[in-house]
Design a protein around this motif. Structure first.
Motif, PDB file in Angstrom:
ATOM      1  N   TYR A  92     -49.263 -19.225  18.836  1.00 49.12           N
ATOM      2  CA  TYR A  92     -50.129 -19.547  19.973  1.00 49.12           C
ATOM      3  C   TYR A  92     -51.608 -19.434  19.589  1.00 49.12           C
ATOM      4  O   TYR A  92     -52.419 -20.297  19.919  1.00 49.12           O
ATOM      5  CB  TYR A  92     -49.850 -18.604  21.146  1.00 49.12           C
ATOM      6  CG  TYR A  92     -48.457 -18.674  21.687  1.00 49.12           C
ATOM      7  CD1 TYR A  92     -47.991 -19.791  22.372  1.00 49.12           C
ATOM      8  CD2 TYR A  92     -47.589 -17.594  21.539  1.00 49.12           C
ATOM      9  CE1 TYR A  92     -46.709 -19.844  22.878  1.00 49.12           C
ATOM     10  CE2 TYR A  92     -46.302 -17.641  22.050  1.00 49.12           C
ATOM     11  CZ  TYR A  92     -45.874 -18.764  22.718  1.00 49.12           C
ATOM     12  OH  TYR A  92     -44.603 -18.803  23.223  1.00 49.12           O
ATOM     13  N   ALA A  95     -52.998 -22.078  17.034  1.00 49.13           N
ATOM     14  CA  ALA A  95     -53.233 -23.410  17.602  1.00 49.13           C
ATOM     15  C   ALA A  95     -54.656 -23.541  18.145  1.00 49.13           C
ATOM     16  O   ALA A  95     -55.207 -24.659  18.200  1.00 49.13           O
ATOM     17  CB  ALA A  95     -52.225 -23.692  18.705  1.00 49.13           C
ATOM     18  N   ASN A 102     -53.461 -32.649  20.337  1.00 52.96           N
ATOM     19  CA  ASN A 102     -52.430 -32.187  21.274  1.00 52.96           C
ATOM     20  C   ASN A 102     -51.919 -30.804  20.868  1.00 52.96           C
ATOM     21  O   ASN A 102     -50.771 -30.663  20.435  1.00 52.96           O
ATOM     22  CB  ASN A 102     -51.267 -33.172  21.305  1.00 52.96           C
ATOM     23  CG  ASN A 102     -51.683 -34.548  21.773  1.00 52.96           C
ATOM     24  OD1 ASN A 102     -52.109 -34.723  22.905  1.00 52.96           O
ATOM     25  ND2 ASN A 102     -51.565 -35.529  20.890  1.00 52.96           N
ATOM     26  N   VAL A 104     -51.005 -28.133  22.551  1.00 53.17           N
ATOM     27  CA  VAL A 104     -49.840 -27.628  23.293  1.00 53.17           C
ATOM     28  C   VAL A 104     -48.569 -28.335  22.812  1.00 53.17           C
ATOM     29  O   VAL A 104     -47.504 -27.720  22.684  1.00 53.17           O
ATOM     30  CB  VAL A 104     -50.039 -27.823  24.810  1.00 53.17           C
ATOM     31  CG1 VAL A 104     -48.779 -27.401  25.568  1.00 53.17           C
ATOM     32  CG2 VAL A 104     -51.232 -27.008  25.303  1.00 53.17           C
ATOM     33  N   GLN A 105     -48.670 -29.620  22.540  1.00 53.61           N
ATOM     34  CA  GLN A 105     -47.530 -30.358  21.997  1.00 53.61           C
ATOM     35  C   GLN A 105     -47.132 -29.818  20.632  1.00 53.61           C
ATOM     36  O   GLN A 105     -45.939 -29.707  20.313  1.00 53.61           O
ATOM     37  CB  GLN A 105     -47.896 -31.848  21.879  1.00 53.61           C
ATOM     38  CG  GLN A 105     -46.789 -32.708  21.308  1.00 53.61           C
ATOM     39  CD  GLN A 105     -47.166 -34.171  21.279  1.00 53.61           C
ATOM     40  OE1 GLN A 105     -46.909 -34.908  22.197  1.00 53.61           O
ATOM     41  NE2 GLN A 105     -47.792 -34.593  20.183  1.00 53.61           N
ATOM     42  N   ILE A 107     -47.523 -26.729  19.568  1.00 54.92           N
ATOM     43  CA  ILE A 107     -46.839 -25.449  19.802  1.00 54.92           C
ATOM     44  C   ILE A 107     -45.408 -25.703  20.269  1.00 54.92           C
ATOM     45  O   ILE A 107     -44.460 -25.054  19.812  1.00 54.92           O
ATOM     46  CB  ILE A 107     -47.595 -24.614  20.856  1.00 54.92           C
ATOM     47  CG1 ILE A 107     -48.960 -24.169  20.317  1.00 54.92           C
ATOM     48  CG2 ILE A 107     -46.779 -23.394  21.271  1.00 54.92           C
ATOM     49  CD1 ILE A 107     -49.843 -23.512  21.358  1.00 54.92           C
ATOM     50  N   ALA A 108     -45.254 -26.667  21.183  1.00 53.98           N
ATOM     51  CA  ALA A 108     -43.923 -26.958  21.726  1.00 53.98           C
ATOM     52  C   ALA A 108     -42.965 -27.405  20.634  1.00 53.98           C
ATOM     53  O   ALA A 108     -41.818 -26.940  20.569  1.00 53.98           O
ATOM     54  CB  ALA A 108     -44.034 -28.041  22.809  1.00 53.98           C
TER      55      ALA A 108
END
Length: 265
Positions: A92, A95, A102, A104-105, A107-108
């Motif tokens: 987290y 990043a 992107n 958050v993408q 991390i996902a």
């Protein structure tokens, strides 16, 4: 075809050997395989707009797999357990410092790689120790039923296949192949109780059905993933077969369910 057959033979021989050689060889091998699958996943999904945190994801998966492996063979792994959580939280924070469009993408996809490609191997390793002491015949039986299902599906699909199973995802898979794979796995399961013991005949048949149904669904999920990112194979480490994820796609969904089933009974 010759290359595929040779690779398949040695691949199966090596897996049988690492299962039978003992608990340490078993867990060490599948820690490495699980970690390699996570790395392969990240390479497969990496694009201009998808940039998973590869190093942190691979380190996290390795530590988590080592934690479970150490627990299985009764090595004190408390320290490893704490360290295994560190890279997950660092993902987290890292990043924040990456100049990507992107984050958050990213991390996902990084976390999805852990859940999709590493966690199932935790349950597969657990199959070998479900009765607290190492029993190679449960994971070996699982692999044999998985391979049998694949073989039965291929033969039945080629011989009788007409009705498409999920044409949008995998145009070559048919209902006839699906049924043929499950039936052949059940036939083999009828004999596993005689040669492997460990489970009753009905329990082996139940395991075969779980593997036949959810192994096929796992295969379809990986096909969906590959279509989504626009690749034909997950990798090229196995000549004629593609990558490790291509060979273990059925295990990824079936192993946790077989483990839970055996825990229940």
């Amino acid at each position: 075809m010759k290359t595929r057959a040779i690779t398949g033979f040695f691949f199966i021989a090596v897996l049988i050997a690492v299962v039978l050689f003992g608990p340490y060889t078993f867990v060490a091998s599948f820690v490495l395989i699980g970690t390699a699958c996570v790395h392969e996943f990240y390479k497969m999904v990496r694009k201009t707009d998808i940039r998973p945190l590869v190093s942190l994801g691979v380190v996290s998966s390795f530590m988590i797999l080592v934690l479970v492996a150490a627990t299985c063979v009764e090595i004190d792994a408390k320290l490893t357990g704490w360290y295994a959580l560190v890279p997950v939280f660092v993902i987290y924070i890292a990043a924040l410092f990456r100049q990507t469009s992107n984050p958050v993408q990213d991390i996902a996809y990084t976390l999805f790689g852990l859940v999709y490609a590493a966690v199932p191997f935790l349950f597969f390793m657990g199959l070998g120790f479900i009765n607290k002491t190492y029993n190679p015949y449960l994971p070996l039986g699982f692999l044999i039923l998985l391979w049998t299902n694949d073989t039965g599906a291929y033969l039945a699909g080629r011989s009788f296949g007409k009705r498409k199973l999920f044409e949008r995802i995998s145009p070559n898979k048919t209902w006839e192949g699906f049924v043929g794979g499950v039936l052949l796995a059940v036939v083999v399961a009828l004999n596993l109780e005689r040669y492997f013991g460990s489970l009753s005949q009905m329990e082996w048949i139940s395991v075969a059905i779980i593997i036949g149904v959810f192994g096929t669904l796992g295969d379809l999920v990986e096909s969906m993933l590959k279509r989504n990112v626009g690749v034909k194979d997950s990798g090229s480490i196995l000549p004629g077969h593609g990558g490790l994820l291509d060979r273990f796609d059925g295990l990824l969904m079936a192993a946790p369910l077989v483990y839970f089933f055996l825990e229940l009974i």
